[in-house]
Scaffold this active site. Structure first.
Site, PDB file in Angstrom:
ATOM      1  N   SER A 186     -17.942   7.048 -70.519  1.00  0.00           N
ATOM      2  CA  SER A 186     -19.079   7.519 -69.741  1.00  0.00           C
ATOM      3  C   SER A 186     -18.618   7.891 -68.330  1.00  0.00           C
ATOM      4  CB  SER A 186     -20.196   6.469 -69.750  1.00  0.00           C
ATOM      5  OG  SER A 186     -21.413   7.022 -69.312  1.00  0.00           O
ATOM      6  N   GLU A 313     -25.811  10.277 -78.763  1.00  0.00           N
ATOM      7  CA  GLU A 313     -25.583   9.704 -77.436  1.00  0.00           C
ATOM      8  C   GLU A 313     -26.880   9.209 -76.774  1.00  0.00           C
ATOM      9  OE1 GLU A 313     -22.769   9.230 -75.790  1.00  0.00           O
ATOM     10  OE2 GLU A 313     -21.261  10.546 -76.689  1.00  0.00           O
ATOM     11  N   HIS A 410     -24.723   6.093 -77.383  1.00  0.00           N
ATOM     12  CA  HIS A 410     -23.865   5.988 -76.217  1.00  0.00           C
ATOM     13  C   HIS A 410     -23.402   4.546 -76.008  1.00  0.00           C
ATOM     14  CE1 HIS A 410     -22.361   7.583 -72.416  1.00  0.00           C
ATOM     15  NE2 HIS A 410     -22.861   6.542 -71.789  1.00  0.00           N
TER      16      HIS A 410
END
Length: 500
Positions: A186, A313, A410
């Site tokens: 990320s 995600e 995610h």
């Protein structure tokens, strides 16, 4: 298996630091790589750490950088904590020779997070034959807020200082400074590609691993505009003098108020949907171009790249409530308009997702545009520019006993790759306790990371920049290889536009 713990000491160039010897690993925590970035050093480039006498305690993580987040199992920031620029090392105690180094950067929207998060423990990768390093760096306003007359991207400058520390000190821990792999997830992955594209970081790492790279760089005008909003919320002038007069706590609280206003106002533009107000700034100094453009032009060509994204995600952001829901056609149209997406992009997604509810189309658009398609696009650009590139997708799926699906969303991939499936808080990310198939998948991902850090080959063929294949798919009970995700072609010439 019993746990054997003893004390160990390592001599660095700034002093001795004591850690623990645990089941064949030397673990040394909270080592300063730069001086505390406060007082006269606030908002400046990181300064060298002062040497110390005696043996410094290295059995605890260092303080986290100023932030309001309180993450499961990790320490919270306490106003007054200043020695926040520290790093940690996990190393096999009896390595036969210098080992490859894997340096992991935590994520957290450039606003929160730390190396002390339980799911970021480096022990499993160290047992795979690596020297593992992680660090804290300045986040939020302290790390990325614009201050007139002071450098932008202080968080990235901290990371460079930590990499320079590795170059100078890692041999004392059994690591090879010429074999450094920089990894991140990320915001951590975003930082990695920024450093790949920056001349300032050239030569500090040989390989890079990036999971779920955000499409998030800020123009100088956008960074300055957001700094003015934070200064106003803090009750100070948006000048160097005014911002220096505000305590770190005041700027954390002011930042949270700005974020809350965007989240509450559906007419406030793109930041209503993605309330991240800090990120790397295209300052013309450290970052002279957007990382995608820089990689496409050949920056970082000599750095081997291993990229990964998850299948869904933005399901995580929907689950935790950081992205407002969209359940009507009007909601979907408003989202696309605020991000200045092409008018036909939604229609093309509908063609790929016939009969899907509005929410599914919305989350697929956001997840691809902000993370998945962007990660694949970066990988393709690197490959076409002559870099050695591998691409993968995390698609591990399960069904809970009540019949609800476990999403490949995610951050779900991180504990698999780091071997931390049993860490505190991980069961939320992974949808429940890990089973035998999950642990087998984790072992495969650990082996791939270790093999890549050691020799540049995680176990599948490099990416063909023209076709976008092969893509290695992480799944249970077995992995597979596929071509690129069909939706990603829709983003070939499309970037979401962030404006105030």
């Amino acid at each position: 298996m019993g746990v054997s713990v003893a004390r160990t000491t390592v001599a660095t160039k700034t002093g001795e630091v004591g850690g623990t010897l645990t089941n064949g690993l030397r673990v040394t925590l909270g080592i300063p790589y730069a001086a505390p970035p406060f007082g006269a050093a606030r908002f400046r480039e990181p300064q060298p750490a002062a040497p110390w006498d005696g043996v410094r305690d290295g059995t605890r993580f260092g303080p986290v950088a100023p932030q309001s987040a309180e993450l499961p199992g990790a320490p919270a920031w306490r106003p007054g904590d200043e020695d926040v620029l520290t790093l940690n090392v996990w190393a096999p105690a009896d390595a036969p020779g210098p080992l490859p180094v894997l340096f992991f950067l935590h994520g957290g929207a450039y606003t929160f997070g730390s190396s002390a998060q339980p799911d970021h423990d480096g022990a499993a990768l160290a047992r795979a034959g690596l020297v593992v390093v992680s660090c804290n760096y300045r986040v939020g306003f302290e790390g990325f807020g614009h201050v007139p007359g002071f450098p932008d991207n202080r968080g990235l400058l901290d990371q460079i200082a930590a990499l320079e520390w590795v170059r100078e000190h890692i041999t004392a821990f059994g690591g090879d400074p010429a074999q450094v792999t920089l990894a991140g997830q990320s915001a951590g992955a975003g930082a990695v590609v920024c450093l790949m594209s920056s001349r300032r970081a050239a030569g500090l790492f040989r390989r890079a691993i990036v999971h779920s790279v955000p499409d998030a760089t800020f123009s100088p005008d956008l960074a300055a505009g957001l700094a003015r909003l934070v200064a106003e919320a803090a009750g100070v002038a948006p000048t160097a003098e005014g911002l220096l007069s505000a305590s770190p706590q005041a700027l954390v609280e002011a930042s949270d108020r700005v974020v809350a206003r965007y989240a509450a106002d559906p007419d406030s533009g793109p930041l209503h949907y993605d309330t991240v107000i800090y990120g790397p700034v295209l300052d013309g100094a450290l970052l002279t171009a957007d990382p995608l453009d820089a990689l496409a032009a050949g920056a970082g060509r000599g750095v081997d790249l291993l990229a990964c994204h998850t299948t869904e995600e933005y399901r995580l952001m929907h689950q935790v409530g950081t992205m407002p829901p969209a359940t009507t056609e009007e909601d979907l149209a408003r989202f696309a308009a605020h991000w200045e997406l092409p008018a036909d992009l939604v229609d093309r997604y509908r063609t790929l997702m016939p009969g899907a509810p509005v929410l599914d189309v919305y989350l697929a658009l956001a997840g691809d545009g902000f993370f998945a398609a962007h990660t694949a696009r970066l990988a393709g650009a690197h490959a076409r520019a002559g870099g050695r590139t591998r691409l993968s997708r995390f698609d591990r799926r399960r069904t809970r006993p009540d019949g609800t699906p476990v999403r490949a969303w995610h951050a779900a991939d991180t504990p698999f790759a780091l071997g931390t499936l049993d860490a505190a808080g991980v069961d939320f990310l992974t949808g429940g306790p890990a089973d035998a198939d999950d642990h087998a998948l984790s072992r495969r991902m650990i082996r791939a990371w270790a093999a890549f850090a050691t020799g540049g080959d995680p176990g599948w063929e490099p990416l063909d920049g023209a076709t976008g294949a092969p893509v290695h798919v992480w799944a249970v009970p077995a992995d597979r290889q596929e071509g690129p995700a069909p939706a990603h072609a829709l983003w070939h010439d499309v970037r979401a536009v962030l404006r105030l």
